[in-house]
Design a protein around this motif. Structure first.
Motif, PDB file in Angstrom:
ATOM      1  N   LYS A 185       0.847  -1.191   0.000  1.00 11.84           N
ATOM      2  CA  LYS A 185       0.000   0.000   0.000  1.00 11.84           C
ATOM      3  C   LYS A 185       0.878   1.236   0.000  1.00 11.84           C
ATOM      4  O   LYS A 185       1.760   1.365   0.848  1.00 11.84           O
ATOM      5  CB  LYS A 185      -0.843   0.048   1.283  1.00 11.84           C
ATOM      6  CG  LYS A 185      -2.048  -0.857   1.339  1.00 11.84           C
ATOM      7  CD  LYS A 185      -2.762  -0.604   2.665  1.00 11.84           C
ATOM      8  CE  LYS A 185      -4.038  -1.398   2.793  1.00 11.84           C
ATOM      9  NZ  LYS A 185      -4.557  -1.312   4.182  1.00 11.84           N
ATOM     10  N   ASP A 186       0.614   2.152  -0.906  1.00 12.99           N
ATOM     11  CA  ASP A 186       1.356   3.407  -0.922  1.00 12.99           C
ATOM     12  C   ASP A 186       0.554   4.404  -1.731  1.00 12.99           C
ATOM     13  O   ASP A 186       0.489   4.305  -2.962  1.00 12.99           O
ATOM     14  CB  ASP A 186       2.751   3.193  -1.536  1.00 12.99           C
ATOM     15  CG  ASP A 186       3.581   4.468  -1.492  1.00 12.99           C
ATOM     16  OD1 ASP A 186       3.188   5.421  -0.784  1.00 12.99           O
ATOM     17  OD2 ASP A 186       4.631   4.510  -2.166  1.00 12.99           O
ATOM     18  N   ASN A 187      -0.075   5.333  -1.049  1.00 15.76           N
ATOM     19  CA  ASN A 187      -0.916   6.315  -1.734  1.00 15.76           C
ATOM     20  C   ASN A 187      -0.288   7.696  -1.670  1.00 15.76           C
ATOM     21  O   ASN A 187      -0.824   8.619  -1.075  1.00 15.76           O
ATOM     22  CB  ASN A 187      -2.324   6.323  -1.120  1.00 15.76           C
ATOM     23  CG  ASN A 187      -3.191   5.221  -1.693  1.00 15.76           C
ATOM     24  OD1 ASN A 187      -2.796   4.532  -2.628  1.00 15.76           O
ATOM     25  ND2 ASN A 187      -4.371   5.049  -1.141  1.00 15.76           N
ATOM     26  N   THR A 188       0.856   7.823  -2.311  1.00 20.53           N
ATOM     27  CA  THR A 188       1.545   9.107  -2.286  1.00 20.53           C
ATOM     28  C   THR A 188       1.845   9.565  -3.708  1.00 20.53           C
ATOM     29  O   THR A 188       2.989   9.792  -4.079  1.00 20.53           O
ATOM     30  CB  THR A 188       2.863   9.012  -1.485  1.00 20.53           C
ATOM     31  OG1 THR A 188       3.662   7.961  -2.047  1.00 20.53           O
ATOM     32  CG2 THR A 188       2.597   8.691  -0.032  1.00 20.53           C
ATOM     33  N   GLY A 189       0.784   9.695  -4.488  1.00 16.31           N
ATOM     34  CA  GLY A 189       0.955  10.315  -5.799  1.00 16.31           C
ATOM     35  C   GLY A 189       0.866   9.355  -6.959  1.00 16.31           C
ATOM     36  O   GLY A 189       0.433   8.212  -6.803  1.00 16.31           O
ATOM     37  N   TYR A 190       1.259   9.842  -8.123  1.00 16.31           N
ATOM     38  CA  TYR A 190       1.018   9.115  -9.365  1.00 16.31           C
ATOM     39  C   TYR A 190       1.794   7.810  -9.440  1.00 16.31           C
ATOM     40  O   TYR A 190       2.973   7.749  -9.114  1.00 16.31           O
ATOM     41  CB  TYR A 190       1.377   9.991 -10.580  1.00 16.31           C
ATOM     42  CG  TYR A 190       0.734  11.336 -10.561  1.00 16.31           C
ATOM     43  CD1 TYR A 190      -0.559  11.528 -10.067  1.00 16.31           C
ATOM     44  CD2 TYR A 190       1.412  12.464 -11.020  1.00 16.31           C
ATOM     45  CE1 TYR A 190      -1.155  12.782 -10.040  1.00 16.31           C
ATOM     46  CE2 TYR A 190       0.823  13.720 -10.990  1.00 16.31           C
ATOM     47  CZ  TYR A 190      -0.450  13.873 -10.501  1.00 16.31           C
ATOM     48  OH  TYR A 190      -1.026  15.109 -10.463  1.00 16.31           O
ATOM     49  N   MET A 191       1.105   6.770  -9.889  1.00 18.88           N
ATOM     50  CA  MET A 191       1.679   5.452 -10.057  1.00 18.88           C
ATOM     51  C   MET A 191       2.388   5.403 -11.416  1.00 18.88           C
ATOM     52  O   MET A 191       1.757   5.199 -12.453  1.00 18.88           O
ATOM     53  CB  MET A 191       0.539   4.427  -9.991  1.00 18.88           C
ATOM     54  CG  MET A 191       0.916   3.011 -10.343  1.00 18.88           C
ATOM     55  SD  MET A 191       2.316   2.374  -9.445  1.00 18.88           S
ATOM     56  CE  MET A 191       1.520   1.850  -7.918  1.00 18.88           C
ATOM     57  N   LEU A 192       3.681   5.624 -11.423  1.00 21.35           N
ATOM     58  CA  LEU A 192       4.442   5.648 -12.672  1.00 21.35           C
ATOM     59  C   LEU A 192       4.837   4.245 -13.124  1.00 21.35           C
ATOM     60  O   LEU A 192       5.039   3.992 -14.316  1.00 21.35           O
ATOM     61  CB  LEU A 192       5.706   6.492 -12.496  1.00 21.35           C
ATOM     62  CG  LEU A 192       5.477   7.941 -12.029  1.00 21.35           C
ATOM     63  CD1 LEU A 192       6.814   8.623 -11.779  1.00 21.35           C
ATOM     64  CD2 LEU A 192       4.661   8.713 -13.055  1.00 21.35           C
ATOM     65  N   HIS A 194       3.400   1.457 -13.638  1.00 20.39           N
ATOM     66  CA  HIS A 194       2.648   0.738 -14.667  1.00 20.39           C
ATOM     67  C   HIS A 194       2.906   1.265 -16.076  1.00 20.39           C
ATOM     68  O   HIS A 194       2.575   0.584 -17.049  1.00 20.39           O
ATOM     69  CB  HIS A 194       1.162   0.745 -14.329  1.00 20.39           C
ATOM     70  CG  HIS A 194       0.805  -0.221 -13.246  1.00 20.39           C
ATOM     71  ND1 HIS A 194       0.762  -1.571 -13.445  1.00 20.39           N
ATOM     72  CD2 HIS A 194       0.527  -0.039 -11.935  1.00 20.39           C
ATOM     73  CE1 HIS A 194       0.444  -2.188 -12.311  1.00 20.39           C
ATOM     74  NE2 HIS A 194       0.292  -1.273 -11.371  1.00 20.39           N
ATOM     75  N   LEU A 195       3.452   2.474 -16.189  1.00 17.77           N
ATOM     76  CA  LEU A 195       3.802   2.959 -17.531  1.00 17.77           C
ATOM     77  C   LEU A 195       4.913   2.114 -18.142  1.00 17.77           C
ATOM     78  O   LEU A 195       4.918   1.859 -19.348  1.00 17.77           O
ATOM     79  CB  LEU A 195       4.246   4.424 -17.471  1.00 17.77           C
ATOM     80  CG  LEU A 195       3.159   5.453 -17.189  1.00 17.77           C
ATOM     81  CD1 LEU A 195       3.787   6.835 -17.071  1.00 17.77           C
ATOM     82  CD2 LEU A 195       2.093   5.444 -18.282  1.00 17.77           C
TER      83      LEU A 195
END
Lengths: 475, 475
Positions: A185-192, A194-195
Motif C-alpha cells: 500500500k502506498d498512496n503518495t501520488g502518481y503510479m508511474l 505501470h507505464l
C-alpha cells in the motif's frame, strides 16, 4: 564510441565482432534483420546507467533485449538512421537474485534473471512465482515485464503486471528511478510503475524488479470436460467460480478441430472419451491446503452441470499420470500445428462473456472469406484470450503471390471482428515492430495521442527502442 | 458562467445559494474551509464533459468531490486565486449501475455510485465487490478510485487499484477517454489507467468505471491469537500463508495498549482470554467452497505454532456469535480512542517483514520524544500497513501553545522512522491538501520531478483539483 563503451562495461561486456553480433541482430525465428554498432552487456545498474548517459550524449538509440523470445520483433535493432544505428543492450550479465523476502513475499531480482531460475529460487524459499510460459528457460525478467507476459497462470494470478511490486528503471537521460520498496500500500501520488510495464523498452530500461511470490499449491485436481459449445463453457466457468473461484488454476477451451490435429501428428495422445469432444474444457484446481478434496469439488460441480445440461460428459483425472496425459494433449498444440500446415495465429482477447459471440462471428468471416482454411480455437477462457487460428495447407500457401500481404489481410479481418466486441488484437504477445500499424489503425485515437505524449515526456530524443510500439518519427 | 453552467446541467444540477453550498466547501469534520463559484452536478458523462470544456475555456478550476469522506482535505475547494475560485463538481447524480457482467465478473458503474449500493448489486448477481471500509454508506466509486482506497480486504483482494478493470475519464480539455472495455489481457501500449487511480482528481475526472467482481465466500472461520511480539505475528502469517494463503480474508495485529482502551470505553466487550494479550492477532479465513473445514485448518496451523512457541495461546471462534464478538472488539477501536483523548494517528506502511522493526524503532522515538503519550498499534499485517497511534491526554493537549504544529512534529517524527525502512507516510489515506509538504519532503526527488511532468502533461493549465497532491504553481 566503442572505446568509451568498453571503458564502462569492460571487454566482457562488449561484442563488436560481426559474426558474434549476428544472433543479436535478428529475432529467434530469424524473420527480421536489424543492425547495430555493437552489443553492450553491463554488469550492474550503475554500468547500465553510464551506458545510457553516453548514448544520450551521442544521440545513439538503445535497443534493449532480454531472452529474445518475443514474437513481434520488439528486440530487433532498427534505428532507421544510417548514421545512428544504436546499440543492443543485453542485461544477461545482470542475473542475480538480489533478495528473497519470504515474510513479505517479495523477490528482488536483476532484470537479466531467467524466469526458470526465479522459479527455482522461489521454490527453495517454499514459495512460487506463478508466471509460466513455454520459453521460461530463456526468457528474462526484464523482457517479461516490458512485454507484460501472460501465460497459463493469468486466470488465477494475473499477468506479469499483477506480479510486479516494484521496478528499477534507467531513464533516457541515464538517471535511475528506484522504485523497489515494494510496499503493498502506498498512496503518495502518481503510479508511474505501470507505464514501464508493457512499454516494450520504449520509455526506459528495466534493470531490476521486486516481484510478488505466492504460496505453493501442492493439492491439485484436473478434469477434461466435453461441452456442446463455447457458451456452455462460459456457463461452466461461472459455476466453477461460484464453488471454487480462488482455486481455479487453469481453464482452457479447445475446439475439436484443434485436438484432431494433435491426434493426427503427435505421439502418445490419449483422449478419455470415445471421440474428441466438439468443445473440450481442461480444468485445473489447486490449493495450498491439503485437506480439501478438490477432486470431489470438481465432481460435484460437474455433476450439477451434467444434470442441468451445461456439460455433455466429463472425466476427473484419477491419477497424476492421467492428469499429465490431459495436459500433454493441450501442450502438444504448437507441435501439431507446425506439422499440419501454415497457421495464421491470432492473439485476441475479449471479455469472457463475449468469447462465444466472438468465435461465432469470426467463424462467419473465416467461412466467407477464407474457405480454404480450417479454423481452430485455443482459448484461455478465464482471461477471454482467444488464440483463433486459420490453418492453411502448404500447397495453398505456396500458390499465393504474396504470403505476407495475405497473412496481414487475414489478421486484419480477425482483428476487426475482435474490435466489434471491444476486444484487443494483442492480448499477451505485445506490439513490437510487427503490429505498430495495427495499433495506429485500431487504437482509440485519444488514447493513441496520449501515448505519443507520454513517449515524448520520457524519451524526448527517441533513443529508447525507437520504432517499437509507436512509429519512429526521426526515421 | 452560472447561466452557461445551468444551460448544461439544468436547475437540478446547480447549487449557487451560499447556504446550500456550505457543506460542499468543507471536509466532513469541518476542519478546513474552501470557496467556490457554485456546485455543479452533471447527470451524464456528456454533461460532465461540457462542464469541463466550459471551465477550460474560462480558466476556472474544477474541484471534484465524491462522498466527501476523505481525511486529507482532498475535496476542499481552494483555488488560491481570488478571481478564479472554480467550481465544485459532484457526481452524485451519476449514480447508475450501468451493467453487471456475471460471466465476465465486471460491474460497469457511474462514478457517483455509493459503495454500499455496489455491494448490494453484486450480491444480487451472486458475486461480491470486496472493498469494505467504514464510510461505505456514503463513499462514492469515483472518490474511492481517485484515492485508491484500501480497507480490510486488501490482504486478499488488493486495494481499489487491483479492482479497477477500466475507467472513463473526462480530461482537462473536456475530451472523454473511454477505457471501459475491461479486458483481462491487453498488451497494446502504455497503461494510462493507473495514472488516474490514486491521482486524487488532479489529472482528470473519473466519470465511470469497470470494476472486478469476485465469487462470494460464505464459508468462514475466525481466530483470536495471543502472540509475544510483532515478529511472532509475522511468523504466524507466513505459516498461515503456507497452509491457506488464498483463504486469508483478514489478518490484523493489535497491541494490548489499544485493546485496553476498548475494554475501558466500549460496552459489550468480551475478551476470550483471562487477560488482554500483549499482542493480539485476529484472523479470518474464508472460502467459496463449503466442503473445507476452515476451523480445522486454523486449529492445525495454530497448534503447530503453539508447539513451536510462535503462538502463546489461541481461540478459534466456536460460533458466528463468538466471531462477531471478536470483530466487535476490533471495530470499536475508533470509538474507544475518541473517548480516551487526542490520538495522533499515522497511516504508515512498510513491508510486512519490516513491521516488527518499524514498531520497535517508532517506540524508541516515541518514548524519547513524547513520554506523555501512550503508543498503540492497529496493523493490517498482511499489507504492512501500521496505524501507529500516539495517544495524549486532553489536559496535556490543552496545555500546548500550538496543537497543529505539535501534531505535525509528531507526524514527521513517525514518518521519518517509516522512511528508514523505505516505508510510506500515507498507505491508504492519500495526500490531499494535508500532506503535500510531507510528499515534497519525503518523496524520491526524481519520482517527484516526474510526477510534476505528468501533471503538466495532463493538466497544463492547472485546472484539475489544483493544490491537491502537488502545490499549486499558479497560486
Amino acid at each position: 564510441m566503442l572505446d568509451r563503451l568498453r571503458d564502462i562495461v569492460g571487454d566482457k561486456g562488449l561484442i563488436a565482432d560481426p559474426g558474434e553480433m549476428a544472433p543479436w541482430l535478428t529475432d529467434w525465428r530469424e524473420r527480421r534483420q536489424g543492425r547495430a554498432l555493437c552489443v553492450v552487456a553491463p554488469a550492474s545498474t550503475a554500468e547500465a546507467a553510464a551506458v545510457m548517459r553516453l548514448c544520450a550524449e551521442q544521440g545513439q538509440p538503445v535497443f534493449p533485449v532480454g531472452g529474445n523470445t518475443g514474437l513481434c520483433f520488439g528486440a530487433v535493432p532498427e534505428s532507421g538512421r544510417a548514421e545512428k544505428p544504436g546499440i543492443v543492450l543485453s542485461l544477461r550479465r545482470m542475473n542475480k537474485i538480489r533478495a528473497i523476502d519470504r515474510a513479505g513475499n517479495i523477490a528482488t531480482v536483476d532484470a537479466g534473471v531467467v524466469l526458470g531460475d526465479l522459479h527455482t529460487a522461489a521454490a527453495n524459499a517454499g514459495r512460487q512465482f506463478p508466471l509460466h510460459l513455454g520459453s521460461e528457460g530463456s526468457a528474462q525478467i526484464g523482457g517479461l515485464i516490458s512485454t507484460n507476459a501472460g501465460g497459463t497462470g493469468v486466470v488465477r494470478y494475473g499477468p506479469m503486471r499483477d506480479l510486479v511490486a516494484g521496478l528499477e528503471v534507467v531513464l533516457a537521460d541515464g538517471r535511475v528511478l528506484d522504485d523497489l520498496a515494494a510496499l503493498r500500500k502506498d498512496n503518495t501520488g502518481y503510479m508511474l510503475r505501470h507505464l514501464f510495464i508493457g512499454a516494450e523498452g520504449t520509455l526506459g530500461i528495466i534493470t531490476g524488479a521486486a516481484l510478488r511470490l505466492h504460496p505453493q499449491t501442492p493439492n491439485t485436481a484436473h478434469a477434461w470436460v466435453s461441452v456442446a459449445d463455447a457458451a456452455a463453457a462460459v456457463a461452466l466457468l461461472a459455476a466453477m467460480q461460484d464453488r471454487a473461484g480462488s482455486a481455479i488454476q487453469a481453464f482452457e477451451l479447445v475446439s475439436a478441430s484443434q485436438f484432431e490435429l494433435v491426434v493426427r501428428h503427435v505421439e502418445r495422445i490419449r483422449i478419455p472419451f470415445d471421440a474428441i469432444p466438439v468443445w473440450s474444457v481442461l480444468i485445473e484446481l489447486s490449493s495450498e491446503d491439503g485437506s480439501t478434496d478438490l477432486g470431489a469439488v470438481l465432481e460435484e460441480v460437474l455433476g450439477d452441470c451434467l444434470e442441468k445440461g451445461t456439460v455433455v460428459d466429463a472425466v476427473v483425472a484419477a491419477s497424476q499420470q492421467q492428469a499429465d496425459e490431459f495436459w500433454h494433449v493441450r501442450h502438444s498444440v504448437s507441435e501439431a500445428n507446425k506439422k499440419e500446415g501454415i497457421g495464421v495465429v491470432h492473439d485476441v482477447a475479449v471479455r469472457t462473456s463475449d468469447v462465444a459471440g466472438f468465435i461465432a462471428a469470426a467463424d462467419v468471416v473465416a467461412a466467407a472469406r477464407y474457405p480454404q482454411a480450417v479454423t481452430q480455437v485455443v482459448c484461455h477462457l478465464g482471461d477471454g484470450n482467444v488464440h483463433y487460428i486459420l490453418m492453411f495447407q502448404r500447397a495453398f500457401w505456396a500458390s499465393l503471390p504474396d504470403t505476407e500481404a495475405f497473412a496481414l489481410e487475414v489478421e486484419q479481418a480477425v482483428h476487426d471482428v475482435a474490435a466489434r466486441f471491444r476486444g484487443t488484437f494483442s492480448a499477451e504477445h505485445g506490439v513490437g515492430r510487427k503490429l505498430t500499424e495495427e495499433l495506429e489503425r485500431l487504437a482509440d485515437p485519444l488514447r493513441y495521442e496520449l501515448m505519443g505524449k507520454v513517449k515524448a515526456l520520457f524519451d524526448p530524443h527517441e533513443l529508447m527502442n525507437p520504432g517499437v510500439l509507436l512509429p519512429a518519427k526521426a526515421g
